[in-house]
Design an enzyme around this catalytic site. Structure first.
Site, PDB file in Angstrom:
ATOM      1  CB  ILE A  64      -0.982  -0.019   1.203  1.00 45.15           C
ATOM      2  CG1 ILE A  64      -1.830   1.258   1.251  1.00 45.15           C
ATOM      3  CG2 ILE A  64      -0.282  -0.223   2.537  1.00 45.15           C
ATOM      4  CD1 ILE A  64      -2.970   1.200   2.299  1.00 45.15           C
ATOM      5  CB  SER A  65       1.197   4.094  -2.285  1.00 46.95           C
ATOM      6  OG  SER A  65       1.221   3.310  -3.446  1.00 46.95           O
ATOM      7  CD  GLN A  66       5.972   8.336   1.586  1.00 50.81           C
ATOM      8  OE1 GLN A  66       6.453   8.107   0.473  1.00 50.81           O
ATOM      9  NE2 GLN A  66       6.494   9.186   2.430  1.00 50.81           N
TER      10      GLN A  66
END
Ligand code: SAH
Length: 220
Positions: A64-66
């Site tokens: 899951i992206s930053q």
């Protein structure tokens, strides 16, 4: 149990220190990030890290992206609420939920079926009925639904797939990390005319995504 409230303070702090403080100005993006319970999109074991300033592992070696990258990419899509948009790489579905807040309709493609199923379940639970998810190779785009006002790719591509530019409306934006397998440049391309080679290209900075795997991406 109201998990949303338990994390509300952390979420507001995330938006203040990671998003606003770093220059994200689109108020609709800020509101969406204040609203969406990011902790529901991470593994239960990592729930206390959900609002950290970093990407987190999800199932099947994906991430899951930053939060900041989510905000940066979302802002670059330049959405007002009326658009039809395409996302490639549904993953956890967190970015999908943000797009569902920002656009009228979201089409999202994920190559790993189990991730698509989990994302679908969470988006349903949160009442995001303006999202369609398909399992498959997103590097082909979603031809039946084209043209899109904006397309976001949330996996790193070796090259910009021309087929995605062809599925952009004139004036449409493509936001995509492009580069090597270990680091990429986040690119924003704006289609300026009917000619798919007539593009404005902007560099939004360095980033690091998992591989975009498919016909117009990396080999598996
Ligand atoms: N936006 C997601 C990012 C997940 S990581 C999130 O924040 O949760 C990138 C995702 O892209 C992975 O789930 C991976 O399986 C998916 N992916 C990689 N190549 C793809 C392709 N060709 N088509 C669709 N999805 C792809």
């Amino acid at each position: 149990m109201n998990l949303t409230d338990r994390f509300l303070k952390q979420r507001m702090k995330m938006v203040d220190t990671q998003i606003r403080a770093r220059g994200i100005a689109d108020q609709r993006v800020i509101k969406a990030m204040e609203k969406i319970p990011r902790h529901l999109f991470v593994d239960e074991g990592l729930i206390d890290q959900a609002y950290y300033d970093s990407p987190l592992p999800i199932d099947r070696q994906q991430t899951i992206s930053q939060p900041y990258i989510v905000a940066l990419m979302s802002e670059a899509m330049e959405l007002t609420g009326k658009e039809k948009v395409l996302e490639i790489g549904t993953g956890s579905g967190y970015q999908t939920a943000i797009l569902a807040e920002l656009a009228e309709r979201v089409f999202s493609i994920e190559r790993i079926a189990v991730l698509a199923t989990l994302a679908r379940r969470m988006l349903d639970a949160l009442n995001y009925y303006n999202v369609a998810i398909r399992v498959g190779d997103g590097t082909y785009g979603w031809r039946e639904e084209a043209p899109f006002a904006a397309i976001m790719v949330t996996a790193g591509a070796p090259l910009i797939p021309r087929i995605l530019i062809e599925q952009l409306a004139v004036g449409g934006r493509l936001v995509i990390p492009v580069g090597g397998r270990h680091s990429q440049i986040l690119m924003k391309l704006t289609r300026l005319s009917a000619d798919p080679d007539d593009l404005k290209k902007e560099d939004l900075g360095g980033c690091r995504f998992v591989d975009l795997i498919g016909e117009h991406g990396w080999e598996n």
